[in-house]
Design an enzyme around this catalytic site. Structure first.
Site, short mmCIF file in Angstrom:
data_model
loop_
_atom_site.label_atom_id
_atom_site.label_comp_id
_atom_site.label_asym_id
_atom_site.label_seq_id
_atom_site.Cartn_x
_atom_site.Cartn_y
_atom_site.Cartn_z
N GLY A 1 1.56 -2.94 5.02
CA GLY A 1 2.20 -4.11 5.60
C GLY A 1 1.19 -5.18 5.95
O GLY A 1 0.08 -5.21 5.40
N TYR B 1 10.64 -4.80 -7.67
CA TYR B 1 9.39 -4.58 -8.40
C TYR B 1 8.58 -3.38 -7.95
O TYR B 1 8.16 -2.56 -8.77
CB TYR B 1 8.52 -5.84 -8.31
CG TYR B 1 7.15 -5.70 -8.93
CD1 TYR B 1 6.97 -5.80 -10.30
CD2 TYR B 1 6.02 -5.46 -8.14
CE1 TYR B 1 5.71 -5.66 -10.89
CE2 TYR B 1 4.76 -5.33 -8.71
CZ TYR B 1 4.61 -5.43 -10.09
OH TYR B 1 3.38 -5.30 -10.65
N CYS C 1 0.84 -1.19 0.00
CA CYS C 1 0.00 0.00 0.00
C CYS C 1 0.87 1.24 0.00
O CYS C 1 2.08 1.18 0.27
CB CYS C 1 -0.92 0.02 1.22
SG CYS C 1 -2.03 -1.39 1.33
N GLY D 1 -0.69 0.59 -4.97
CA GLY D 1 -1.99 0.00 -4.71
C GLY D 1 -3.04 0.59 -5.61
O GLY D 1 -3.19 1.81 -5.68
#
Length: 507
Positions: A102, A259, A2, A28
């Site tokens: 997380g 990534y 996020c 996100g």
């Protein structure tokens, strides 16, 4: 994964929060939310969708106040309801809203404790709501009805959070009329930075997941929030900091560099861009060792994340680099799409090959990583259909073999193509003439090369199965496998209009 943002300013923050969230959109795409505070009132807008779709002019006009937080959501446990959009809110003590990046590994235990001991109700399946209520409860026990909130109260509450919560969390929380609190788990698995600017002699502060958001909004990057550290930015523009955890270590998630993070970000003192350049360099050296007589004609990246590594790889191999695929900018990141059916469908819509770069050539396709393998398989077939003689495949990361438990929705182990398979077997499954992976030691060296004094170790659990929090059991992995397995999910995405809601401070 996020994105979080928080701003304490001397002027309205609604537009700045919106702009910051658009910069963090890559973290996100499931949902977005903003909560602002004006004196003793809070204003909320959140819903499913991209930032640009969630916030319209009518919503922005209602987000009053010089202080606020924002969140872009990426689901990690198979539920895509707008009810789990963030920030979450509780009215006691003071009124607190929270956004979280997380995943808590002991969320179920905490949920029972909250009900049985703390007498708090959890209304969603989100561990972020659990974290909010833990923080709220610990803060309430310290203020004991006192309306004067001291920094020491906040730091003591965060210290208790660290003792109760396990897993990964980078948090930004807004306390009505008081300020913004940010803290990071004792292992520093998820990133968070702080920025500052001075306008007309008055200091303004900003918290964000990545430094790129700080840069984009015209703030100066001060530093990363340290593992276990809490930062309190009060409404008067003062910054208070304290280390609130014992036995901390800097163990950032290495997959951020592979990534998730934008290449123009700096995380824990590491340039993501330079780390990816080094990934390509190390991978080129491995190709030279493994295939010294290779017949590669051209190196082609799979856009977008692998471009930096592919460019460096081509340079060190002394082979032509070119763009072989054109990306549809209006399709989201396939890795973070809910449901395997939607991922499969989107690949063909997302990429289209340039036939001239493939016809009659031996091509080396470079990607940042291979997770399930379905995307890689389709892309290799697209290359063959475009006329490639041979298709080789290189991954800038090692084989992904284990689930992630710290906030990345990597599926059950048996859905990972790298789990219990050799490189040759994977190459056959995805249809490559040969496949080469980055070695984990090279990946870690590529990322840490310029930050040896800051990073103690990396969380590389998806590659080696070593979970830095030390509390991940086979039983826990089985539980998340049941929760994340695509066969148990619904591919329907629920949503609501979610108008702005005005919340009143119960105090």
């Amino acid at each position: 994964m996020c994105g979080i943002i928080g701003i304490v300013s001397n002027s309205a923050v609604n537009q700045a929060l919106y702009d910051g969230l658009t910069v963090l959109q890559h973290r996100g795409q499931d949902a977005a939310g903003i909560m602002t505070c004006d004196a003793d009132r809070m204003y909320l807008r959140k819903s499913n969708g991209l930032v640009r779709d969630v916030f319209h002019t009518r919503h922005m006009l209602r987000l009053h106040g010089n202080m606020g937080i924002g969140h872009t959501r990426y689901p990690t446990a198979g539920c895509f309801s707008s009810a789990e959009s963030q920030p979450f809110y509780v009215n006691s003590p003071f009124g607190i809203a929270l956004g979280h990046n997380g995943n808590l590994t002991n969320a179920e235990v905490l949920k029972r404790e909250l009900f049985e001991t703390d007498q708090r109700h959890i209304n969603t399946n989100s561990d972020s709501e659990v974290l909010l209520n833990i923080f709220a409860h610990e803060l309430q026990t310290r203020v004991q009805g006192n309306l004067n909130l001291e920094p020491s109260d906040i730091f003591s509450a965060v210290e208790a959070v660290h003792k109760r919560c396990r897993g990964a969390y980078a948090v930004v929380a807004l306390i009505v009329g008081r300020g913004i609190v940010a803290f990071r788990d004792p292992n520093g698995i998820r990133p968070a930075v702080i920025g500052k600017r001075t306008i007309d002699g008055k200091d303004e502060f900003m918290i964000a997941s990545e430094s790129v958001a700080v840069d984009a909004l015209g703030y100066e990057l001060l530093r990363d929030i340290e593992p276990g550290e809490a930062i309190y930015l009060d409404i008067n523009g003062n910054m208070h900091t304290q280390q609130c955890a014992q036995d901390t270590q800097c163990s950032p998630c290495i997959f951020e560099h592979v990534y998730f993070a934008r290449p123009d970000s700096v995380m824990d003192g590491i340039s993501v861009y330079k780390a990816r350049l080094r990934m390509g360099e190390y991978l080129a050296h491995k190709i030279k060792r493994t295939y010294p007589e290779h017949d590669i004609d051209v190196v082609l990246p799979i856009p977008d994340t692998s471009r930096t590594s592919a460019l460096s790889l081509a340079y060190h191999l002394d082979i032509r680099y070119s763009e072989g695929f054109i990306k549809n900018r209006y399709i989201g990141r396939t890795f973070i799409m809910p449901g395997q059916k939607q991922r499969k469908k989107s690949v063909r819509q997302k990429l289209n090959p340039i036939g001239l770069e493939f016809k009659g050539k031996n091509v080396l396709l470079v990607d940042d990583s291979i997770v399930r393998g379905t995307t890689s398989q389709q892309i290799i077939q697209m290359a063959r259909d475009a006329g490639a003689k041979k298709v080789y495949f290189a991954s800038a990361a090692p084989p992904v073999q284990f689930p992630n438990v710290y906030g990345i929705d990597m599926p059950a182990a048996n859905e990972l193509i790298g789990h219990n398979r050799s490189t040759e077997q994977i190459a056959t499954l995805i249809g490559a003439d040969w496949l080469i992976y980055q070695d984990l030691s090279d990946l870690e060296e590529a990322v840490r090369k310029k930050a040896k004094s800051k990073v103690d170790r990396f969380d590389a659990s998806v590659f080696n199965g070593e979970y830095v929090t030390g509390d991940v059991t086979p039983e826990y992995l089985k539980a998340i496998e049941n929760a994340r397995n695509d066969s148990t999910r619904s591919d329907d995405v629920l949503g609501s209009d979610g108008e702005v809601v005005e919340l009143y401070n119960s105090a």
